[in-house]
Design an enzyme around this catalytic site. Structure first.
Site, PDB file in Angstrom:
ATOM      1  CE  LYS A   1      -3.533   1.877   3.078  1.00  0.00           C
ATOM      2  NZ  LYS A   1      -4.294   1.530   4.253  1.00  0.00           N
TER       3      LYS A   1
ATOM      4  CG  HIS B   1      -2.552  16.362 -14.369  1.00  0.00           C
ATOM      5  ND1 HIS B   1      -1.551  16.820 -13.544  1.00  0.00           N
ATOM      6  CD2 HIS B   1      -3.179  17.458 -14.857  1.00  0.00           C
ATOM      7  CE1 HIS B   1      -1.578  18.145 -13.526  1.00  0.00           C
ATOM      8  NE2 HIS B   1      -2.552  18.557 -14.314  1.00  0.00           N
TER       9      HIS B   1
END
Length: 129
Positions: free
Chosen positions: A78, A110
């Site tokens: 994680k 992005h």
């Protein structure tokens, strides 16, 4: 089951046999307004089924293109990062697209991803008071 059986065996074949489908290409140009109007529901149904099939069976028709996290800290179960607010000078932009080379900070990765996938994800900006 009888209504479904009636629909498949009787109603649908009767509907399809009564459609004004021409035998040649030139016949399409001789159809009248009412004939075209009778073809609209059939065309919408065929188009809708075709679109749903495309979305279901074509990989490029789906928006989801694999895992969210393509390459950041893949050796851990994680990914957890913490930043102290005191370490931020005036403001900091944090990545939310998982494409940044400077993760957890945003480097603008992005932008190309948004163009490719038709998405609109951007960074989260934290300001220091």
């Amino acid at each position: 089951m009888e209504p479904i059986s009636h629909l498949v065996k009787v109603s649908l074949p009767n509907y399809l046999s009564n459609l004004p489908l021409p035998d040649s290409i030139g016949g399409w140009f001789r159809l009248g307004f009412k004939d075209w109007l009778r073809l609209v529901p059939f065309g919408a149904a065929v188009g809708g089924l075709g679109y749903m099939s495309y979305r279901a069976f074509c990989p490029k028709g789906r928006r989801c293109q694999g895992k969210v996290n393509p390459n950041i800290k893949k050796d851990v179960a994680k990914v957890v990062d913490s930043v102290d607010i005191e370490d931020i000078t005036e403001k900091a932009a944090f990545c939310r697209c998982w494409r940044s080379k400077k993760f957890p900070y945003c480097d603008g990765s992005h932008g190309p991803m948004n163009k490719e996938l038709g998405d609109n994800v951007g960074p989260i900006i934290v300001k220091h008071k």
